[in-house]
Design an enzyme around this catalytic site. Structure first.
Site, short mmCIF file in Angstrom:
data_model
loop_
_atom_site.label_atom_id
_atom_site.label_comp_id
_atom_site.label_asym_id
_atom_site.label_seq_id
_atom_site.Cartn_x
_atom_site.Cartn_y
_atom_site.Cartn_z
CG HIS A 264 29.87 45.14 -12.43
ND1 HIS A 264 29.27 45.06 -11.50
CD2 HIS A 264 31.04 46.15 -12.66
CE1 HIS A 264 29.62 45.69 -10.63
NE2 HIS A 264 30.58 46.51 -12.01
CD GLU A 412 39.57 53.88 14.90
OE1 GLU A 412 39.61 53.34 13.50
OE2 GLU A 412 40.58 53.34 15.82
#
Lengths: 664, 664
Positions: A264, A412
């Site tokens: 990774h 939001e």
């Protein structure tokens, strides 16, 4: 290896070029993320070579498909693609200087640094959420300008991290609700996160989750080009947004690290890289791409250039050409400023007493009438935020995208990220409402708007303990300071209806960053009646001063300016001349030259600041010796007026503090 | 109305008492949210009267079931329940003074103000996410102390707003993954948000969504007590967390407003209230509850008291009594400080050069060994955050809750909210790691930890441009300032391994608020060798000073302290005596008395501060005339050392700025 057909060989070479450049660049930088580009090279090759509409010679072509690498750590994937497909700026030297000072190939893809990078990604979940805004903008502009001019898709590559972040739920539920069928997400389903297998921390059935949000879901082998192509074809025909779950192997080809978290986030090392070359059948040296492979990678750009030419002809023939080009360039409609000046003159004459959120609502009426790109919305607080106007009252819903109002829902973060996407797409100017305290919920997206220098406007109402009964959970105390702390965010806090109009004028004109409109719940008296100049444009100004020398300067913002004015009047009764300075935008004021700042604050005057927030940030103006009337704790639940009394933010308190300062 | 059975009549009266008190209190306050308590009165009545284990005479009974009102705006629901069931503090006067200054019945339920309120809610999505932490703590303590001592459930009432906020996805996916079957969420499925019907903004199939996260889902009529009871019974038997989707009518009984958004957030008005009384069959005056109804509501408390007595006997018989009571009271294990002093002495002797994140990892080894309540974790960055220790290496997974390490996944917000819940539950001391820049992702939960004064520790590594190649998206610049801005958060930024240990010592001892450990990615030299006193405990201290008078004071934190030390050495070569002040916790330092601050900073010395963050907040110490070496923009992508050079945060820069200041 079995015998491969010509097209299979071509695909393999094209994908290998991506994987090899990615692992080589990470190795040379001794830092970066090779595994994801290696795992998604196959799917990306199909997407870029067979589906994505783009023209490397004009990365800003308005009708290009948008590609967003939500899993931004895999930046070498997009840099490789841009290099291979012929984006001039992305040279092999840039690839070699991956993650080095001054190169455009930053650790995570940065908007504005690299042509072809549509948005800055890296903070997980943001890209997929920006994409919703891109897709909204596309459908809206399509409704406005027609198929001939606007007709493109938004593609995303997202990883497990993007899907685990909560913001992704806000994004996918909004996208599903709006049936944004031009949005396709390729999920790099590699089952690996930094700490190990996904099963350490998650057991979500993503297929079911996305379907629950109204998405079409297609599951494929992400290394099988036919399956990828078939899925992308089906996605294009879908009447819903589409998730393509691409089962992949992270770090594909790496002898010991493939399929593990070791692929990774670290260079593979020479041995592993050599093994990968052998396993993938790529016998070229580091940073070596044979001409034959470059040739294959030139094809999609050629196709794109042709499509671009045809589109230019269609645009030339369109009635909308001029307006479309104005909108896409971010230009404001002609004549808006005159209309708005007339509005400001009227406000100056009327001197209305009202909450600045109400004043904002009034100012938005002429603004949205003349500025046709303004796109309104609210996080389920339209009645409180006053963001909807006659011109924006038509609501965007599934299948109806011509409206200019978005019900973002109680989301939001997703809202702010979508607004980033809309602004990045271009052609629209997004603004939307929420309670100011919940700017915390969308702060990561606000930061990215600032970093990307995009025009996004947050209508943050209920900006202090003036919120009242809802109590400390809903009362901003530290938010003015914490928003001012983010570089390149302008936080406006107007004192009355006229300043509110002036701040709006500045916010819509600002084309290199976001603005926050901090607005009151409670009513405020007018403090000014002169609209001949936009006094807010330098952030702070002398609202009133004595005829001769002043004894003290009272500095205030927003709902506390009238307290300073009243205090000055009271002090005058005691023979003390107080200058009153209004600072509607402290960020902007601090950017002025020292001479201007000094001229406003007065020479060596004792300084007192009043703001219903914390002191942090004000010492820069008033110094340690200055006095401050404001908050130093969380608020409380009670009627707003009681709270101003309780916390001592009153005319009395200002008078007392001023006298204390003078008697020191 | 059809004839009702006795038990039906009893249920009706009990539920009506809640609904009536709620609408009356909101009406009297002229502010608040009547609709939700009226809609959920039936379900809550069943939950509190037939299922919830609680003892009103001892709200802090450790083995009580926890009830969390995630939809905190419906606060009158819980106040009514607490009043009716006999919590002494919640008098009728308190109900009448709902939302008034000084009353405990705040607009949103506030932890610490009202016995029986388990967590402060109002910011949507937080309560349901806290609940995951409660449920983790319960299972963990059950594993530690056994069924006889710890055996309770966590119940949540959540609304559409909670489910739309992204944080809820992080919470439910974590809860599902961990198979927290003691967690039950009653969803007030009333199909209404503030702006209107949910269909304006959402089309999510919540049943499918929760099932995708590994939950059991039961759909019922929320007004039918039998269905509610049956669902709660099934939930108790489930091997998964359970969502009970309660189809309800908001503002039930209100003649014109029931079922509409008009019932949500405003008083109903006299006429509508009168109509509701008639429709619900409640003919008592405002704030009037007949004795017969009080009597019914006393029953569950009596049952609870009995269970409490039995539990006390079991606890008395348990070997774990002493340790359980220590843990639940928040006490630290005996002897830990001695062990830790030995560790600090060793660090002082060794003076190791290392990153403070590594030093933190080392300090955590003895800490977690002796402090048995410490619960570790990371948002998928264990290798970077160094939070896992030998004592905490056993991982909590579904069915295995005795471990002390949590793989929170890529869910910073859910993690922080879960840690709040764990701390609120008691018995555990949660700390966990993330990249510091992503403190923005969990800021709303951090704020609530501060407001609730709970001991939660964030291990925020990678605290500056020292992040390096990952670039500006991953580099904190404004975060030290913005975290310091939140009242009651202590942000520690230690300079070396010894200060790191000292800051940890302070953070674990702090029992009235959260702490942030801001730690470097990059290695740092040791700056001190004296462990006899915890010098960090007053926030800042003189690290070194001249023998006689000093010429200037250099103030620094964290990775910049050694720059100040080196600069002082260089300045000494030029005959300039520089005092060096280390400020590992600016929040704490600013709370000291003025005399101490002056004694540390020196009398009238020119002041220079160095911190690889923005200046905001430092003017309070250095004044406008002081010099600052730090950041005033976002960072960039390059090796960390290059960035410190590039942005001019170096020994050279400090020396130059110091000389400039002295020559002014």
């Amino acid at each position: 290896m079995t015998d491969l057909s010509k097209s299979q060989l071509e695909h393999r070479d094209m994908a290998n070029a991506i994987a090899a450049l990615s692992m080589d660049a990470v190795q040379r930088a001794n830092s970066g993320h090779p595994g994801m580009p290696m795992g998604m090279a196959d799917a990306a090759t199909v997407l870029f070579s067979k589906f994505l509409k783009f023209d490397p010679s004009d990365p800003n072509w308005a009708d290009r498909d948008r590609f967003i690498l939500s899993a931004g750590h895999g930046s070498m994937l997009i840099y490789s693609l841009l290099h291979l497909t012929g984006y001039k700026a992305v040279t092999m030297d840039q690839i070699k200087n991956f993650r080095q000072l001054g190169s455009i190939t930053a650790g995570h893809p940065e908007y504005g640094h690299v042509p072809g990078v549509e948005t800055t990604t890296g903070p997980l979940g943001q890209g997929i959420s920006n994409a919703v805004g891109f897709a909204i903008a596309e459908r809206h502009l399509n409704a406005r300008y027609g198929d001939a001019v606007v007709d493109h898709h938004t593609y995303v590559i997202a990883g497990d991290g993007c899907l685990m972040e909560g913001i992704s739920q806000e994004a996918i539920s909004l996208a599903g609700h709006l049936a944004l069928n031009r949005l396709t997400v390729l999920w790099d389903d590699n089952n690996i996160t930094i700490d190990g297998p996904v099963s350490l921390s998650d057991s979500t059935n993503q297929k079911k989750r996305f379907e629950a949000s109204g998405w079409k879901v297609i599951e494929i082998d992400g290394h099988n080009p036919q399956q990828v192509a078939s899925a992308l074809r089906r996605a294009k025909k879908s009447d819903k947004p589409t998730l393509i779950a691409c089962k992949t192997t992270i770090g594909k080809g790496a002898p010991t690290r493939a399929g593990t978290s070791k692929a990774h986030g670290a260079p593979l090392g020479d041995e592993e890289i050599a093994g990968t070359r052998a396993a993938r059948g790529w016998d070229h040296g580091p940073f070596e791409v044979p001409d034959s492979v470059y040739k294959l990678w030139k094809r999609p750009g050629r196709k794109g250039r042709k499509a671009h030419r045809e589109w230019k002809e269609r645009l030339a023939a369109s009635d909308h050409k001029a307006d479309f080009e104005r909108a896409m360039s971010g230009g404001l409609n002609e004549g808006w400023l005159e209309t708005f000046q007339a509005y400001k003159n009227k406000v100056a004459a009327d001197k209305p007493s009202m909450a600045t959120r109400a004043a904002s609502g009034k100012a938005l009426v002429p603004l949205t009438e003349s500025l046709t790109d303004m796109m309104s919305g609210s996080a389920d607080l339209e009645g409180s935020n006053k963001t909807k106007t006659p011109a924006t009252s038509d609501e965007i819903q599934a299948g109806h995208y011509g409206g200019r109002y978005l019900n973002y829902g109680i989301r939001e973060h997703g809202m702010a990220a979508a607004m980033n996407g809309m602004s990045l797409h271009g052609g629209v100017l997004p603004y939307s409402g929420l309670f100011m305290v919940f700017m915390d919920y969308c702060r990561p997206s606000v930061r990215l708007a600032a970093l990307m220098e995009k025009r996004v406007i947050y209508v943050a109402t209920h900006d202090s303990i003036g919120v009242g009964e809802d109590g400390p959970t809903h009362q901003p105390v530290e938010h003015l300071a914490s928003l001012r702390a983010i570089p390149n965010v302008y936080t406006y806090r107007p004192a009355d209806a006229l300043e509110t109009a002036e701040c709006w004028e500045l916010a819509v004109q600002r084309d290199d960053g976001p603005s926050v409109m901090a607005l009151t719940r409670q009513g405020l008296p007018a403090v000014r009646d002169d609209a001949s100049t936009n006094w807010c444009e330098r952030g702070g100004y002398v609202l009133q001063a004595g005829e001769g020398a002043d004894d003290i300067v009272l500095i205030a913002t927003g709902s506390e300016v009238h307290l300073a004015v009243e205090a000055a009047e009271r002090l005058a009764g005691d023979g003390i001349t107080a200058r009153v300075v209004s600072v509607p935008c402290l960020d902007l004021f601090m950017e002025q030259d020292e001479n201007y700042i000094r001229s406003v604050l007065g020479k060596d005057l004792p300084k007192l600041a009043v703001e219903a927030g914390i002191r942090q940030g004000w010492d820069a103006l008033i110094g340690r010796g200055g006095a401050f009337v404001g908050m130093d704790s969380f608020g409380a639940s009670a009627p707003g007026a009681d709270l101003f009394e309780h916390f001592g933010i009153t005319t009395d308190a200002v008078v007392t503090a001023a006298k204390g300062l003078l008697n020191r």
